[in-house]
Write a protein that holds these residues in place. Structure first.
Motif, short mmCIF file in Angstrom:
data_model
loop_
_atom_site.label_atom_id
_atom_site.label_comp_id
_atom_site.label_asym_id
_atom_site.label_seq_id
_atom_site.Cartn_x
_atom_site.Cartn_y
_atom_site.Cartn_z
N THR A 85 -6.23 11.07 -3.75
CA THR A 85 -6.35 9.48 -3.68
C THR A 85 -7.52 9.55 -2.63
O THR A 85 -7.38 9.78 -1.47
N THR A 87 -9.30 6.48 -0.13
CA THR A 87 -8.77 5.13 0.07
C THR A 87 -10.21 4.81 0.97
O THR A 87 -10.80 5.36 1.69
N THR A 117 -10.03 5.39 -11.34
CA THR A 117 -9.53 4.14 -11.55
C THR A 117 -9.52 3.55 -9.91
O THR A 117 -9.03 4.31 -8.90
N THR A 118 -9.95 2.65 -9.93
CA THR A 118 -9.93 1.67 -8.44
C THR A 118 -9.03 0.73 -8.74
O THR A 118 -8.41 0.37 -9.50
N SER A 119 -8.61 0.05 -7.19
CA SER A 119 -7.74 -0.92 -7.09
C SER A 119 -8.35 -2.06 -7.92
O SER A 119 -7.34 -3.06 -8.44
N ASN A 120 -9.36 -2.26 -7.84
CA ASN A 120 -10.18 -3.52 -8.84
C ASN A 120 -10.54 -3.19 -10.21
O ASN A 120 -10.73 -4.16 -11.08
N MET A 149 -15.63 -1.89 -3.72
CA MET A 149 -14.28 -1.66 -3.12
C MET A 149 -14.25 -2.10 -1.91
O MET A 149 -14.97 -2.42 -1.18
N ASN A 152 -9.34 -0.57 2.27
CA ASN A 152 -8.14 0.14 1.88
C ASN A 152 -7.91 -0.12 0.14
O ASN A 152 -6.75 0.27 -0.02
N ASP A 153 -8.79 -0.19 -0.47
CA ASP A 153 -8.76 -0.06 -1.83
C ASP A 153 -8.62 1.47 -1.97
O ASP A 153 -9.29 2.10 -1.48
N THR A 154 -8.05 1.78 -3.25
CA THR A 154 -8.10 3.17 -3.58
C THR A 154 -8.76 3.62 -4.81
O THR A 154 -8.72 2.65 -5.85
N GLN A 156 -8.81 7.04 -8.06
CA GLN A 156 -8.29 8.29 -8.60
C GLN A 156 -9.04 8.69 -9.56
O GLN A 156 -9.22 7.54 -10.27
#
Length: 182
Positions: A85, A87, A117-120, A149, A152-154, A156
């Motif tokens: 991952t 970050t 795949t991001t947090s957003n 991003m 702290n967004d991740t 993968q």
């Protein structure tokens, strides 16, 4: 106006610039550490700019479920790639890339996908081996995406297959990378 080292202010155009000596690099730093350098040829280096590169792998990608791609770090400026991952250390735009070499691809797969795949957001790329291959074989794909991003967004890399047999692998010559671009 000054010459050589120092700051030069152009009064008529209301512009300002910092200038190093004619054959020296301009160095910019914080906390007594050089963070950016512009050499006499105009080449800019930023040795602390977040960036990573890794070898990607996976054996027998399972059917009908997203799995996280296995990553083995080659370099990681800033230490932001951990446990497959990435970050984001700061808010910005990140260039995320992959070059994946699939082996033992089952020609009966209905779908074969890679997701960034991001947090957003999820950025998807899909193929249908059952329409592309005449028999089991190999398949190589490359892709890239500029991802927005926040700190702290991740992110993968995720894999997906459906149909056929869970035999498809990612060869060890596969690579992924990412870097902050602005």
């Amino acid at each position: 106006t000054s010459t050589g080292y120092g700051v030069e202010i152009g009064s008529s155009q209301a512009e300002a610039y910092i200038q190093a000596g004619s054959s020296q690099a301009l160095k910019i730093g914080t906390n007594s550490t050089e963070r950016m350098r512009i050499d006499s040829a105009g080449i800019v280096t930023m040795p602390y700019q977040p960036a990573f590169g890794a070898i990607a792998s996976y054996t027998n990608i399972p059917l009908s479920g997203h799995v996280v791609m296995n990553l083995s770090e080659r370099f990681d400026v800033g230490g932001n790639l951990t446990s497959n991952t990435f970050t984001a250390p700061v808010t910005g735009k990140y260039l995320i890339t992959y070059h994946v070499y699939f082996t033992q691809v089952d020609a009966s797969h209905n779908n074969l996908g890679i997701n960034i795949t991001t947090s957003n957001k999820v950025y998807e790329a899909w193929w249908q081996p059952n329409n592309l291959l005449g028999g089991d074989g190999i398949f190589s794909v490359s892709g890239s995406q500029v991802c927005d991003m926040d700190i702290n967004d991740t992110m993968q890399y995720k894999l997906y297959t459906s149909g056929g047999t869970a035999q498809t692998d990612i060869h060890g010559d596969s690579t992924v990378s990412g870097c902050l671009i602005c």
